[in-house]
Scaffold this motif. Structure first.
Motif, PDB file in Angstrom:
ATOM      1  N   ARG A 124       0.923  -1.377  -0.309  1.00  0.00           N
ATOM      2  CA  ARG A 124       0.033  -0.065   0.179  1.00  0.00           C
ATOM      3  C   ARG A 124       0.809   1.244  -0.021  1.00  0.00           C
ATOM      4  NH1 ARG A 124      -5.638   0.920   0.486  1.00  0.00           N
ATOM      5  NH2 ARG A 124      -6.140  -1.363   0.802  1.00  0.00           N
ATOM      6  N   VAL A 125       1.918   1.277   0.984  1.00  0.00           N
ATOM      7  CA  VAL A 125       2.589   2.453   0.908  1.00  0.00           C
ATOM      8  C   VAL A 125       3.599   2.761  -0.464  1.00  0.00           C
ATOM      9  CG1 VAL A 125       4.870   3.431   1.883  1.00  0.00           C
ATOM     10  CG2 VAL A 125       2.977   2.452   3.511  1.00  0.00           C
ATOM     11  N   ASP A 126       4.141   1.449  -0.993  1.00  0.00           N
ATOM     12  CA  ASP A 126       4.684   1.549  -2.237  1.00  0.00           C
ATOM     13  C   ASP A 126       4.004   2.035  -3.356  1.00  0.00           C
ATOM     14  OD1 ASP A 126       7.104  -0.110  -1.127  1.00  0.00           O
ATOM     15  OD2 ASP A 126       5.682  -1.504  -0.876  1.00  0.00           O
ATOM     16  N   SER A 127       2.671   1.450  -3.568  1.00  0.00           N
ATOM     17  CA  SER A 127       2.105   2.137  -4.651  1.00  0.00           C
ATOM     18  C   SER A 127       1.441   3.453  -4.502  1.00  0.00           C
ATOM     19  CB  SER A 127       0.564   1.295  -5.115  1.00  0.00           C
ATOM     20  OG  SER A 127      -0.037   1.296  -3.930  1.00  0.00           O
ATOM     21  N   ALA A 128       1.457   3.866  -3.252  1.00  0.00           N
ATOM     22  CA  ALA A 128       1.173   5.338  -2.873  1.00  0.00           C
ATOM     23  C   ALA A 128       2.364   6.024  -3.195  1.00  0.00           C
ATOM     24  CB  ALA A 128       0.708   5.582  -1.432  1.00  0.00           C
ATOM     25  N   ALA A 129       3.667   5.836  -2.630  1.00  0.00           N
ATOM     26  CA  ALA A 129       4.993   6.560  -2.932  1.00  0.00           C
ATOM     27  C   ALA A 129       4.952   6.547  -4.423  1.00  0.00           C
ATOM     28  CB  ALA A 129       5.980   5.721  -2.423  1.00  0.00           C
ATOM     29  N   ALA A 130       4.381   5.776  -5.456  1.00  0.00           N
ATOM     30  CA  ALA A 130       4.836   5.827  -6.828  1.00  0.00           C
ATOM     31  C   ALA A 130       3.813   7.045  -7.390  1.00  0.00           C
ATOM     32  CB  ALA A 130       4.581   4.520  -7.403  1.00  0.00           C
ATOM     33  N   CYS A 131       2.656   6.996  -6.670  1.00  0.00           N
ATOM     34  CA  CYS A 131       1.645   7.984  -7.029  1.00  0.00           C
ATOM     35  C   CYS A 131       2.191   9.343  -6.573  1.00  0.00           C
ATOM     36  CB  CYS A 131       0.220   7.706  -6.107  1.00  0.00           C
ATOM     37  SG  CYS A 131      -0.683   6.481  -6.792  1.00  0.00           S
ATOM     38  N   ILE A 132       2.892   9.588  -5.560  1.00  0.00           N
ATOM     39  CA  ILE A 132       3.165  10.692  -5.096  1.00  0.00           C
ATOM     40  C   ILE A 132       4.455  11.184  -6.030  1.00  0.00           C
ATOM     41  CG2 ILE A 132       4.694  11.913  -3.347  1.00  0.00           C
ATOM     42  CD1 ILE A 132       3.022  10.458  -1.213  1.00  0.00           C
ATOM     43  N   LEU A 133       5.318  10.350  -6.412  1.00  0.00           N
ATOM     44  CA  LEU A 133       6.215  10.588  -7.629  1.00  0.00           C
ATOM     45  C   LEU A 133       5.669  11.315  -8.597  1.00  0.00           C
ATOM     46  CD1 LEU A 133       8.666   7.734  -7.107  1.00  0.00           C
ATOM     47  CD2 LEU A 133       9.317  10.093  -6.733  1.00  0.00           C
ATOM     48  N   LEU A 134       4.695  10.375  -9.152  1.00  0.00           N
ATOM     49  CA  LEU A 134       3.997  10.790 -10.543  1.00  0.00           C
ATOM     50  C   LEU A 134       3.140  12.094 -10.426  1.00  0.00           C
ATOM     51  CD1 LEU A 134       3.318  10.079 -13.430  1.00  0.00           C
ATOM     52  CD2 LEU A 134       1.354   8.655 -12.505  1.00  0.00           C
ATOM     53  N   ARG A 135       2.597  12.366  -9.334  1.00  0.00           N
ATOM     54  CA  ARG A 135       1.836  13.547  -9.193  1.00  0.00           C
ATOM     55  C   ARG A 135       3.032  14.769  -9.308  1.00  0.00           C
ATOM     56  NH1 ARG A 135      -0.331  14.196  -3.284  1.00  0.00           N
ATOM     57  NH2 ARG A 135       1.780  15.157  -3.204  1.00  0.00           N
ATOM     58  N   GLU A 136       4.054  14.333  -8.482  1.00  0.00           N
ATOM     59  CA  GLU A 136       5.045  15.660  -8.463  1.00  0.00           C
ATOM     60  C   GLU A 136       5.512  15.845 -10.066  1.00  0.00           C
ATOM     61  OE1 GLU A 136       9.473  16.429  -6.999  1.00  0.00           O
ATOM     62  OE2 GLU A 136       8.204  15.021  -5.689  1.00  0.00           O
ATOM     63  N   TYR A 137       5.641  14.926 -10.631  1.00  0.00           N
ATOM     64  CA  TYR A 137       5.930  15.098 -12.245  1.00  0.00           C
ATOM     65  C   TYR A 137       4.939  15.733 -13.050  1.00  0.00           C
ATOM     66  CZ  TYR A 137       7.430  13.974 -16.971  1.00  0.00           C
ATOM     67  OH  TYR A 137       7.674  14.225 -18.070  1.00  0.00           O
ATOM     68  N   LEU A 138       3.929  15.237 -12.490  1.00  0.00           N
ATOM     69  CA  LEU A 138       2.725  16.060 -13.538  1.00  0.00           C
ATOM     70  C   LEU A 138       2.250  17.216 -13.218  1.00  0.00           C
ATOM     71  CD1 LEU A 138      -0.040  12.988 -13.471  1.00  0.00           C
ATOM     72  CD2 LEU A 138       1.499  13.662 -15.502  1.00  0.00           C
ATOM     73  N   GLU A 139       2.628  17.638 -11.811  1.00  0.00           N
ATOM     74  CA  GLU A 139       2.692  19.335 -11.451  1.00  0.00           C
ATOM     75  C   GLU A 139       3.608  19.956 -12.106  1.00  0.00           C
ATOM     76  OE1 GLU A 139       2.415  18.983  -7.062  1.00  0.00           O
ATOM     77  OE2 GLU A 139       0.372  18.221  -7.171  1.00  0.00           O
ATOM     78  N   ASN A 140       4.768  19.506 -12.230  1.00  0.00           N
ATOM     79  CA  ASN A 140       5.953  20.154 -12.698  1.00  0.00           C
ATOM     80  C   ASN A 140       5.816  20.187 -14.258  1.00  0.00           C
ATOM     81  OD1 ASN A 140       7.221  20.039 -10.294  1.00  0.00           O
ATOM     82  ND2 ASN A 140       8.654  18.347 -10.856  1.00  0.00           N
ATOM     83  N   GLN A 141       5.211  19.419 -14.877  1.00  0.00           N
ATOM     84  CA  GLN A 141       4.978  19.429 -16.508  1.00  0.00           C
ATOM     85  C   GLN A 141       3.832  20.754 -16.647  1.00  0.00           C
ATOM     86  OE1 GLN A 141       6.692  17.918 -18.939  1.00  0.00           O
ATOM     87  NE2 GLN A 141       7.716  17.478 -17.025  1.00  0.00           N
ATOM     88  N   GLU A 142       2.805  20.650 -15.756  1.00  0.00           N
ATOM     89  CA  GLU A 142       1.681  21.654 -15.831  1.00  0.00           C
ATOM     90  C   GLU A 142       2.287  23.046 -15.410  1.00  0.00           C
ATOM     91  OE1 GLU A 142      -1.805  23.424 -16.271  1.00  0.00           O
ATOM     92  OE2 GLU A 142      -1.409  21.161 -16.548  1.00  0.00           O
ATOM     93  N   ASN A 143       3.360  23.156 -14.508  1.00  0.00           N
ATOM     94  CA  ASN A 143       3.884  24.357 -14.450  1.00  0.00           C
ATOM     95  C   ASN A 143       4.784  25.175 -15.387  1.00  0.00           C
ATOM     96  OD1 ASN A 143       2.802  24.681 -11.746  1.00  0.00           O
ATOM     97  ND2 ASN A 143       4.158  23.566 -10.573  1.00  0.00           N
ATOM     98  N   GLU A 144       5.330  24.095 -16.243  1.00  0.00           N
ATOM     99  CA  GLU A 144       6.283  24.261 -17.421  1.00  0.00           C
ATOM    100  C   GLU A 144       5.388  24.699 -18.502  1.00  0.00           C
ATOM    101  OE1 GLU A 144       8.998  21.334 -18.351  1.00  0.00           O
ATOM    102  OE2 GLU A 144       9.851  21.206 -16.197  1.00  0.00           O
ATOM    103  N   ARG A 145       4.251  24.479 -18.709  1.00  0.00           N
ATOM    104  CA  ARG A 145       3.368  25.184 -19.717  1.00  0.00           C
ATOM    105  C   ARG A 145       3.004  26.454 -19.601  1.00  0.00           C
ATOM    106  NH1 ARG A 145      -0.741  20.217 -19.615  1.00  0.00           N
ATOM    107  NH2 ARG A 145       0.707  18.366 -19.030  1.00  0.00           N
TER     108      ARG A 145
END
Length: 145
Positions: A124-145
Motif C-alpha cells: 500500500r505504501v509502495d503504490s502510494a509512493a509511486a503516485c506521489i512521484l507521479l503527481r510531482e512529475y505531472l505538477e512540474n509539467q503543468e507548471n512548465e506549460r
C-alpha cells in the motif's frame, strides 16, 4: 476546446522487497495506483503496457539524501535502471528525486482515515509512493506549460 489523449506516464517506486507502480490518465491530470510487484511482475506489467503502446515515459524514483548526494540505495537504483534499459530499450526513462515519497505516502494513508491494519498491508505504501512521484512529475509539467 477538445483535449487530445496522450500516452500515459508511469512512475516506479523501486524497493528491494516490493516495487510500487502508478500511471497517469491519458490527459496527464491524475496519478492512479497500478499496484505493487516483484521484479518479474513489474516486467510483465510494463511489457503489457508497451504492447498496447500506452507508455510515453517511465519515471523512476531516485533516492538522494537531504543534501542531494547519492547514498547506498542510489546504487541499487542505478543497477535497476541499467536492467530496465536493457529489457525495454524503447522506453524513455527519467529519474526524479524521491527522498520523501515513502514518508509522504505513509502520512497520506494515515490522514485518509484507513485503519492501521489496512495501512500496513504490503504494497500500500509502495503504490502510494509511486503516485506521489507521479503527481510531482505531472505538477512540474503543468507548471512548465
Amino acid at each position: 476546446m477538445r483535449l487530445t489523449p496522450k500516452k500515459r506516464v508511469v512512475a516506479i517506486d523501486y524497493g528491494t522487497k516490493r516495487i510500487g507502480m502508478a500511471q497517469s490518465d491519458p490527459l496527464w491530470l491524475f496519478a492512479q495506483p497500478v499496484g505493487t510487484f516483484d521484479r518479474a511482475g513489474l516486467s510483465k506489467a510494463l511489457g503489457t503496457m508497451i504492447q498496447s503502446d500506452d507508455i510515453a515515459l517511465v519515471i523512476v524514483g531516485y533516492p538522494l539524501s537531504e543534501n542531494g548526494e547519492k547514498n547506498a540505495m542510489t546504487g541499487v537504483i542505478d543497477r535497476f535502471l541499467e536492467t530496465l534499459h536493457e529489457e525495454f530499450p524503447q522506453l524513455r526513462i527519467e529519474t526524479l528525486d524521491e527522498h520523501h515519497s515513502s514518508k509522504d505516502a505513509r502520512s497520506i494513508l494515515v490522514a485518509s482515515g484507513k485503519s492501521r491494519k489496512v495501512r500496513q498491508q504490503k504494497g500500500r505504501v509502495d503504490s502510494a509512493a509511486a503516485c506521489i512521484l507521479l503527481r510531482e512529475y505531472l505538477e512540474n509539467q503543468e507548471n512548465e506549460r
